[in-house]
Scaffold this active site. Structure first.
Site, PDB file in Angstrom:
ATOM      1  N   CYS A 158      -2.966  27.394  37.990  1.00 45.79           N
ATOM      2  CA  CYS A 158      -3.646  28.670  38.186  1.00 45.79           C
ATOM      3  C   CYS A 158      -2.653  29.650  38.819  1.00 45.79           C
ATOM      4  O   CYS A 158      -1.573  29.239  39.263  1.00 45.79           O
ATOM      5  CB  CYS A 158      -4.875  28.475  39.077  1.00 45.79           C
ATOM      6  SG  CYS A 158      -4.481  28.223  40.823  1.00 45.79           S
ATOM      7  N   HIS A 190      -5.515  22.815  45.919  1.00 44.34           N
ATOM      8  CA  HIS A 190      -5.317  22.397  44.532  1.00 44.34           C
ATOM      9  C   HIS A 190      -4.245  21.310  44.497  1.00 44.34           C
ATOM     10  O   HIS A 190      -3.443  21.177  45.433  1.00 44.34           O
ATOM     11  CB  HIS A 190      -4.886  23.583  43.683  1.00 44.34           C
ATOM     12  CG  HIS A 190      -5.978  24.579  43.449  1.00 44.34           C
ATOM     13  ND1 HIS A 190      -5.904  25.515  42.451  1.00 44.34           N
ATOM     14  CD2 HIS A 190      -7.164  24.793  44.067  1.00 44.34           C
ATOM     15  CE1 HIS A 190      -6.992  26.269  42.458  1.00 44.34           C
ATOM     16  NE2 HIS A 190      -7.775  25.846  43.448  1.00 44.34           N
ATOM     17  N   GLU A 225      -1.453  20.958  42.834  1.00 42.16           N
ATOM     18  CA  GLU A 225      -0.055  21.404  42.907  1.00 42.16           C
ATOM     19  C   GLU A 225       0.319  21.786  44.335  1.00 42.16           C
ATOM     20  O   GLU A 225       1.396  21.433  44.823  1.00 42.16           O
ATOM     21  CB  GLU A 225       0.184  22.600  41.973  1.00 42.16           C
ATOM     22  CG  GLU A 225      -0.015  22.290  40.506  1.00 42.16           C
ATOM     23  CD  GLU A 225      -1.448  22.542  40.022  1.00 42.16           C
ATOM     24  OE1 GLU A 225      -1.621  22.700  38.804  1.00 42.16           O
ATOM     25  OE2 GLU A 225      -2.387  22.582  40.846  1.00 42.16           O
ATOM     26  N   CYS A 267      -1.423  28.554  42.336  1.00 41.57           N
ATOM     27  CA  CYS A 267      -0.490  27.432  42.296  1.00 41.57           C
ATOM     28  C   CYS A 267       0.856  27.854  41.711  1.00 41.57           C
ATOM     29  O   CYS A 267       1.908  27.430  42.190  1.00 41.57           O
ATOM     30  CB  CYS A 267      -1.082  26.280  41.501  1.00 41.57           C
ATOM     31  SG  CYS A 267      -2.486  25.519  42.340  1.00 41.57           S
TER      32      CYS A 267
END
Length: 155
Positions: free
Chosen positions: A82, A52, A54, A85
């Site tokens: 999420c 992801h 991040e 993350c």
């Protein structure tokens, strides 16, 4: 810095979707008003569900700064992180998060984290993915004792 960093995150998210790297997410890490890392989602490109934006930005920043502690850094992300993350943000000790849009925007386009938030709130035995606790404390704890005896710092 707020506008500049968020615009970099948005620009990176666009680059990612144009390259078919992954979903429309971007993130930037800043230290003392200096951009340390810029990243986007690369789940498809890397065939890795943990890539992801991040987490990619955290990985890059840690390499750049040669540390796993980002306690003086701020993270700018296009959409609310999420749970995975968010955990990485806490583990890296980032001091502040700036979020461009909340999770309802992502959910509107099929990126719905609601299930993950719901599952985390459930007792382990009630989660959709079965988890069997094996009660091997006697076998596992000595490894932690060995590590502790090395007198290494966690953070």
């Amino acid at each position: 810095m707020l506008d500049k960093a968020m615009q970099l995150a948005i620009q990176s998210s666009r680059e990612g979707i144009q390259n078919n790297d992954g979903g429309p997410f971007g993130a930037v890490i800043v230290l003392n008003d200096k951009v340390i890392s810029v990243a986007h989602n690369t789940v498809l490109k890397d065939s890795d569900p943990t890539c992801h934006a991040e987490i990619n930005a955290i990985r890059l920043a840690c390499k750049q700064l040669k540390t796993h502690v980002l306690s003086d850094c701020e993270l700018y992300t296009t959409v609310e992180p999420c749970p995975m993350c968010l955990a990485a943000i806490y583990w890296s000790r980032i001091k502040k998060i700036y979020v461009g849009a909340d999770r309802t925007i992502a959910a509107k386009y099929g990126f719905d984290d609601a299930l993950f938030y719901e599952q985390i709130a459930q007792p382990v035995e009630n989660r959709d993915v079965p988890c069997q606790m094996m009660s091997l404390n006697a076998e596992v704890e000595p490894v932690f004792q060995e590590w502790q005896n090395l007198n290494r710092a966690i953070y």
